[in-house]
Design a protein around this motif. Structure first.
Motif, PDB file in Angstrom:
ATOM      1  N   THR A 197      14.065 -14.452 -25.732  1.00 46.32           N
ATOM      2  CA  THR A 197      13.883 -13.224 -24.964  1.00 46.32           C
ATOM      3  C   THR A 197      12.442 -13.046 -24.496  1.00 46.32           C
ATOM      4  O   THR A 197      12.203 -12.419 -23.472  1.00 46.32           O
ATOM      5  CB  THR A 197      14.331 -11.996 -25.764  1.00 46.32           C
ATOM      6  N   TYR A 198      11.452 -13.588 -25.258  1.00 46.42           N
ATOM      7  CA  TYR A 198      10.069 -13.585 -24.774  1.00 46.42           C
ATOM      8  C   TYR A 198       9.671 -15.026 -24.484  1.00 46.42           C
ATOM      9  O   TYR A 198       9.143 -15.704 -25.358  1.00 46.42           O
ATOM     10  CB  TYR A 198       9.130 -12.996 -25.824  1.00 46.42           C
ATOM     11  N   PRO A 199       9.946 -15.540 -23.279  1.00 39.66           N
ATOM     12  CA  PRO A 199       9.680 -16.964 -23.024  1.00 39.66           C
ATOM     13  C   PRO A 199       8.196 -17.272 -23.048  1.00 39.66           C
ATOM     14  O   PRO A 199       7.367 -16.459 -22.648  1.00 39.66           O
ATOM     15  CB  PRO A 199      10.267 -17.189 -21.631  1.00 39.66           C
ATOM     16  N   GLU A 200       7.885 -18.486 -23.565  1.00 40.59           N
ATOM     17  CA  GLU A 200       6.478 -18.885 -23.700  1.00 40.59           C
ATOM     18  C   GLU A 200       5.908 -19.390 -22.376  1.00 40.59           C
ATOM     19  O   GLU A 200       4.715 -19.351 -22.169  1.00 40.59           O
ATOM     20  CB  GLU A 200       6.358 -19.991 -24.754  1.00 40.59           C
ATOM     21  N   SER A 201       6.773 -19.941 -21.520  1.00 42.13           N
ATOM     22  CA  SER A 201       6.263 -20.485 -20.265  1.00 42.13           C
ATOM     23  C   SER A 201       7.232 -20.138 -19.151  1.00 42.13           C
ATOM     24  O   SER A 201       8.382 -19.762 -19.404  1.00 42.13           O
ATOM     25  CB  SER A 201       6.121 -22.001 -20.383  1.00 42.13           C
ATOM     26  N   GLY A 202       6.735 -20.274 -17.917  1.00 45.54           N
ATOM     27  CA  GLY A 202       7.599 -20.005 -16.768  1.00 45.54           C
ATOM     28  C   GLY A 202       8.803 -20.922 -16.772  1.00 45.54           C
ATOM     29  O   GLY A 202       9.915 -20.513 -16.457  1.00 45.54           O
ATOM     30  N   LEU A 203       8.557 -22.175 -17.181  1.00 48.85           N
ATOM     31  CA  LEU A 203       9.662 -23.138 -17.210  1.00 48.85           C
ATOM     32  C   LEU A 203      10.733 -22.677 -18.181  1.00 48.85           C
ATOM     33  O   LEU A 203      11.928 -22.704 -17.872  1.00 48.85           O
ATOM     34  CB  LEU A 203       9.126 -24.510 -17.623  1.00 48.85           C
TER      35      LEU A 203
ATOM     36  N   PRO B 212      20.493 -11.523 -16.429  1.00 51.17           N
ATOM     37  CA  PRO B 212      19.384 -12.441 -16.139  1.00 51.17           C
ATOM     38  C   PRO B 212      19.841 -13.874 -15.963  1.00 51.17           C
ATOM     39  O   PRO B 212      19.644 -14.704 -16.845  1.00 51.17           O
ATOM     40  CB  PRO B 212      18.471 -12.288 -17.338  1.00 51.17           C
ATOM     41  N   GLU B 213      20.500 -14.195 -14.847  1.00 50.99           N
ATOM     42  CA  GLU B 213      20.760 -15.607 -14.585  1.00 50.99           C
ATOM     43  C   GLU B 213      19.632 -16.154 -13.710  1.00 50.99           C
ATOM     44  O   GLU B 213      18.687 -15.426 -13.412  1.00 50.99           O
ATOM     45  CB  GLU B 213      22.160 -15.816 -14.002  1.00 50.99           C
ATOM     46  N   ILE B 214      19.776 -17.395 -13.266  1.00 48.92           N
ATOM     47  CA  ILE B 214      18.612 -18.098 -12.695  1.00 48.92           C
ATOM     48  C   ILE B 214      18.015 -17.379 -11.483  1.00 48.92           C
ATOM     49  O   ILE B 214      16.799 -17.307 -11.333  1.00 48.92           O
ATOM     50  CB  ILE B 214      18.997 -19.564 -12.372  1.00 48.92           C
ATOM     51  N   VAL B 215      18.858 -16.773 -10.640  1.00 50.13           N
ATOM     52  CA  VAL B 215      18.309 -16.096  -9.462  1.00 50.13           C
ATOM     53  C   VAL B 215      17.509 -14.861  -9.880  1.00 50.13           C
ATOM     54  O   VAL B 215      16.404 -14.621  -9.390  1.00 50.13           O
ATOM     55  CB  VAL B 215      19.446 -15.719  -8.488  1.00 50.13           C
TER      56      VAL B 215
ATOM     57  N   VAL C 298       9.715 -21.453  -6.607  1.00 48.23           N
ATOM     58  CA  VAL C 298      10.932 -20.939  -7.249  1.00 48.23           C
ATOM     59  C   VAL C 298      12.159 -21.278  -6.395  1.00 48.23           C
ATOM     60  O   VAL C 298      13.195 -21.688  -6.920  1.00 48.23           O
ATOM     61  CB  VAL C 298      10.807 -19.425  -7.488  1.00 48.23           C
ATOM     62  N   PHE C 299      11.994 -21.158  -5.068  1.00 47.96           N
ATOM     63  CA  PHE C 299      13.132 -21.501  -4.204  1.00 47.96           C
ATOM     64  C   PHE C 299      13.513 -22.967  -4.363  1.00 47.96           C
ATOM     65  O   PHE C 299      14.701 -23.310  -4.401  1.00 47.96           O
ATOM     66  CB  PHE C 299      12.806 -21.212  -2.739  1.00 47.96           C
ATOM     67  N   LEU C 300      12.503 -23.836  -4.470  1.00 44.97           N
ATOM     68  CA  LEU C 300      12.803 -25.264  -4.632  1.00 44.97           C
ATOM     69  C   LEU C 300      13.565 -25.491  -5.931  1.00 44.97           C
ATOM     70  O   LEU C 300      14.520 -26.269  -5.973  1.00 44.97           O
ATOM     71  CB  LEU C 300      11.505 -26.080  -4.617  1.00 44.97           C
ATOM     72  N   ILE C 301      13.144 -24.786  -6.995  1.00 42.75           N
ATOM     73  CA  ILE C 301      13.838 -24.962  -8.279  1.00 42.75           C
ATOM     74  C   ILE C 301      15.274 -24.470  -8.166  1.00 42.75           C
ATOM     75  O   ILE C 301      16.212 -25.129  -8.635  1.00 42.75           O
ATOM     76  CB  ILE C 301      13.074 -24.225  -9.395  1.00 42.75           C
ATOM     77  N   TRP C 302      15.469 -23.316  -7.507  1.00 46.39           N
ATOM     78  CA  TRP C 302      16.838 -22.806  -7.319  1.00 46.39           C
ATOM     79  C   TRP C 302      17.707 -23.831  -6.617  1.00 46.39           C
ATOM     80  O   TRP C 302      18.813 -24.151  -7.051  1.00 46.39           O
ATOM     81  CB  TRP C 302      16.824 -21.546  -6.451  1.00 46.39           C
TER      82      TRP C 302
END
Lengths: 512, 461
Positions: free
Chosen positions: A67-73, A462-465, A481-485
């Motif tokens: 729930t508290y992610p350490e990195s953007g990834l 909270p899904e990927i989008v 972010v768009f490229l990752i999507w």
């Protein structure tokens, strides 16, 4: 090439010149498009970079494995996992529900047939977004958890979601999980063996009962310690991991390049060999030349890419400080993980059952379900899941109905005249033929389901989008972010459609 | 292939053998009977739950009735509502016209119509019968559908059933045109907006909300325009039928082009209220249009004469070069487009206008096109007098149908191009088209929505 007239009137020249011109035009279009965007990004002091994948975003994700992610990834990974949770469970449930509705629409019972037709016609004419909002409104209309005293509970619905008991995974759960998957293979083997006995000796050999007993016995035995046999995989993994660490990095790179060259050589020689038939007379068409060039080019790019400091920003977050591409692709770490999870020294029950509880939310007067015990289906998850499932299952029901109706009536009449039971008739004659017709449109529906989960953003699931949007609102890295999507959704679509294509090829009628 | 009818069509309802029908379709075997009982229970409970959910006072339907204007046109200024009504009226007029023109004048046997009606009324009775009397709102029971209302609804329903049944008995063989039935339904609908009363949010003189919300009739600003529009629709239907009866088959093309033109006229002239300036039209647009129509007619007349035929090709190329040059010159936008259209005319005229009759037709089409184009462009390029602070003048349902219309119009040709490209024998074109198709369709729609929004945002900063 020999030109027998002015070359600008030769069709071969015109064809390639036109294509190159088109390529340049598209390239120009895209580069204009991208450079415009990047220029404007630079002007706003937010140059394009992947660095946000490594830094802590400092956002709270309402549900997911972290729930508290350490990195953007990691934040994006939580979103991907949430999306996949809905997509995979949704595909299973929607298939079952869709089949039931589809068969119900073909029922001879008037009430069943009419009510399922009504359901299909209603659901498929309402936009999915409206349906998701409807399910959200439904669950929000239940009383809040603090309004009614519930006491001890097993299953509970409130405005905070649906809570139910859940199996908590223990240390040995991985061992048992692998054992459980193996049980399916064992049961299938037994089934086939009994069927072959039945066919060769002509006596009743009870394949269904035998395989079911195997399945139960295998898993009961596994629960009380039998799963330790799976530890062999962990042992082999540890040996492999040690072996990998002995190999020098250059060796792995050379191995990968060698494999690449080998396959491209095989592909090219196969293409050339194919044209040496009587009808092609060894003539390579434009297409063949293009394929051969592409096969060579791809392997060259692979070879150069593996030895170059290619995309430093990408490798930065893959390996940390090393500026070079990580040559072992994390395989030793993966093998170590396998070794730790599938260790035969672990003991204990693989799963324990826990029941949901209501706790106070922080210091406020409100309460919520405890996230540690039981399982809670949140409002967002429920609304997205329900909306997607009901919406897709009515489309699947239409696919099922058309598939069954497309099987000629003579087939079932022939089966009945052989004296088959209705269930056997359906299983052995109608369904195999119907499945063949159903598979391609079914795959389309699965793809739609996977894509439609993105509407969960409307009910704050909270899904990927949704996660991606949170991140780019914070970091400003929209393009990344768009490229990752795009990469993520394309991968999901490709995997789904290749699974469907595999089954489609397997089920296809053998044609001579 | 098997006979679809046996599976698809519902079993015929025969009043003579109700018990036989029940036995065949509901209780043919033990499992079927169990299924019937279970599914009836399921249907009734689901319907009760859904109806209770929708008529519960927690749903606040006044939020819909009070804001209906917002849903339809969003922030469009009320003083210019006549433009919205003209838009609606134009579209419904066209609808009536094409309905009347294309109607097959099918006839329905009164018996069959009555059977359909009976089914509809009995579904209504079913819902009235099972609707819950009261619902649970935050722990307290609230009555939402009193038994008195239920009895009144039931009485009305039974009365209707009896009437329809009598009608069915009296004229079993007579026929009626299907369009008349549709107009009957529509007039009932339009009549009902004069009668029905809906709960509306109202405020007292001291600006306090009246509680509970009173049931008020619909405002005159809604009822009168709809009635007039309905009258226009009947009128258009009659015109359409009349034209069809006269055998004016060229009208079908005219109606089709009106459907294409109507949204353009709405977008450029009706909805925007353009500040065009009459002098602009008189001194600029009309002379330009007249010049070009004369030029075009001259071209149509002369291009097929024997002296010109050898030079046709050079004229076409010259026209193309001229229009490209003019496109990059700083002249009126109208001229740029008109030159391109003239080039198109010059290149197709020799083939189309090969006889006197067709030359005449082409000249008429050309002049009309030029005038319409010039006027449309004048409307679209003028300043809009209607300004909505903070948003677009298009909103609500208007935006929905406009996007749907232009979306279909643009995406269809684009889709055809992509499909052709994907089947092309040229590898580069095929691969690019395939890549575009696969990439776009594998990524969810909402992602593309964000993508273009953010891209537009990046460009504007």
């Amino acid at each position: 090439m020999k030109f027998n007239k002015a070359f600008w009137r030769d069709v071969r020249f015109l064809k390639w010149a036109g294509q190159i011109a088109f390529l340049l035009f598209i390239f120009n279009l895209i580069s204009n498009f991208v450079s415009q965007a990047i220029e404007n990004l630079n002007a706003t002091n937010l140059p394009f970079s992947w660095r946000f994948l490594g830094t802590t975003p400092g956002v709270l994700i309402s549900e997911g494995f972290v729930t508290y992610p350490e990195s953007g990834l990691q934040a994006l990974q939580v979103g991907m996992a949430n999306m996949l949770r809905i997509a995979i469970s949704g595909i299973f449930v929607a298939t079952i529900l869709g089949t039931v509705i589809g068969v119900a629409r073909l029922s001879k019972n008037w009430v069943v047939q009419r009510s399922s037709s009504g359901l299909v016609e209603t659901v498929r004419n309402i936009p999915l977004l409206v349906q998701i909002f409807f399910w959200q409104a439904v669950i929000l209309s239940f009383p809040r958890p603090e309004e009614i005293d519930r006491g001890e509970m097993i299953f509970d619905i409130s405005a905070k979601g649906i809570a139910f008991p859940w199996l908590d995974a223990q240390e040995t759960s991985w061992l048992f999980g692998v054992w459980f998957i193996l049980s399916f293979i064992a049961a299938r083997r037994i089934f086939k063996w009994r069927v072959s006995v039945m066919e060769s000796e002509g006596r009743e050999a009870y394949p269904g009962i035998a395989s079911f007993i195997t399945f139960i016995a295998w898993n009961v035995g596994g629960w009380f310690g039998g799963y330790k046999a799976v530890g062999v995989i962990g042992f082999v993994a540890s040996l492999l991991s040690d072996g990998f660490e002995l190999l020098p990095r250059i060796g792995i790179q050379s191995l990968i390049i060698f494999i690449g060259f080998y396959y491209s050589y095989k592909y090219i020689s196969k293409e050339i060999k194919r044209t040496r038939s009587a009808e092609n007379r060894g003539i390579l068409t434009d297409d063949d030349i293009f394929k051969i060039i592409m096969a060579g080019l791809l392997v060259l790019i692979l070879a150069i890419g593996l030895f170059l400091p290619f995309g430093i920003t990408i490798s930065d977050f893959l390996v940390g400080d090393e500026p070079f591409f990580k040559a072992d692709w994390g395989i030793p770490q993966f093998l170590d993980g396998v070794q730790n999870r599938l260790n035969w020294e672990l003991t204990g029950e693989p799963f324990t059952l826990s029941y949901p509880e209501i706790i106070q939310a922080g210091q406020s007067k409100f309460s919520r379900y405890s996230p540690d015990v039981g399982k809670v289906m949140s409002v967002g998850y429920f609304a997205t899941w329900m909306g997607v499932i009901i919406y897709t299952s009515v489309f699947i029901s239409e696919v099922v109905r058309s598939g069954i109706m497309a099987v000629a009536k003579g087939q079932s009449e022939a089966g009945l005249s052989l004296g088959l039971k209705r269930s056997t008739l359906l299983r052995l004659i109608v369904l195999p033929q119907a499945l063949r017709i159903m598979l391609p449109p079914m795959g389309n529906q699965y793809l739609n389901l996977a894509k439609n989960t993105s509407l969960g953003i409307a009910v704050a699931f909270p899904e990927i989008v949704a996660v991606g949007q949170t991140i780019y609102n914070q970091e400003g890295q929209t393009v990344a972010v768009f490229l990752i999507w795009m990469a993520f959704y394309s991968t999901v679509s490709l995997v789904l459609s290749s699974i469907i294509n595999y089954y489609n090829r397997k089920m296809k009628m053998v044609e001579r | 292939m098997q006979d679809n009818k046996t599976l698809e069509s519902p079993p015929e309802v025969q009043f003579a053998g109700v018990s036989r029908w029940l036995k065949e379709n509901l209780f043919s075997s033990l499992s079927s009977s169990i299924l019937t009982v279970l599914s009836i229970a399921a249907v009734v409970s689901v319907f009760r739950a859904i109806i209770g959910f929708f008529i519960s006072p927690e749903r606040e339907w006044t939020a819909v009735t009070y804001n209906l204007q917002l849903y339809m046109v969003q922030a469009y200024p009320e003083s210019d509502f006549i433009r919205v009504w003209i838009t609606v009226g134009l579209l419904i007029f066209l609808l009536g016209l094409s309905w009347g023109f294309n109607s097959l004048k099918e006839k329905v046997i009164i018996k069959e119509w009555c059977d359909g009606l009976l089914k509809g009324i009995s579904s209504f009775l079913f819902i009235v019968l099972i609707a819950p009397t009261s619902v649970d709102v935050e722990g307290t029971t609230v009555e939402v559908f009193s038994n008195n209302t239920r009895y009144i609804c039931l009485a009305v329903g039974v009365g209707l059933i009896l009437t329809v049944y009598l009608l069915r008995k009296t004229y079993p063989k007579n026929e009626i045109v299907r369009d008349r039935i549709s107009f009957l339904y529509l007039s009932l609908l339009v009549g009902s907006i004069w009668i029905i009363k809906v709960p509306t949010v109202t405020f007292t003189s001291s600006n306090e909300r009246v509680d509970p919300d009173p049931f008020l009739p619909l405002a005159n600003t809604t009822t009168i325009p709809w009635t007039i529009i309905f009258g226009f629709m009947i009128f258009a239907y009659l015109i359409g039928s009349f034209l069809k009866a006269k055998g004016k088959n060229s009208m079908s093309r005219l109606i089709l082009s009106s459907w294409v033109l109507a949204p353009l006229v709405i977008v450029s002239w009706i909805y925007r209220k353009p500040d065009f300036g009459m002098s602009n039209i008189l001194t600029l647009d009309i002379p330009i249009a007249v010049t070009f129509s004369i030029l075009g007619i001259l071209a149509i007349r002369t291009l097929n004469s024997e002296k010109i035929v050898p030079y046709q090709r050079y004229i076409t190329y010259g026209m193309l070069v001229l229009s490209i040059v003019i496109f990059f010159l700083p002249v009126l936008r109208q001229l740029k487009i008109l030159f391109f259209i003239t080039w198109l005319l010059v290149s197709v005229a020799p083939t189309i206008a090969n006889s006197k009759e067709s030359a005449k037709n082409l000249s008429i089409v050309w002049s009309v096109t030029v005038f319409i184009l010039v006027l449309l462009m004048r409307g679209a390029s003028s300043e809009s007098l209607i300004v909505v602070p903070g948003s677009s003048i298009y909103g609500g349902f208007t935006l929905t149908w406009l996007i749907a219309f232009f979306g279909i119009a643009i995406s269809f040709p684009f889709g055809v191009i992509l499909a052709l490209g994907r089947t092309s024998k040229l590898p580069v074109i095929r691969i690019i088209c395939t890549a575009v198709i696969e990439l776009v369709r594998s990524v969810p729609f909402i992602t593309w929505l964000f993508f273009w929004k953010r891209y537009a945002h990046t460009l504007s900063t």
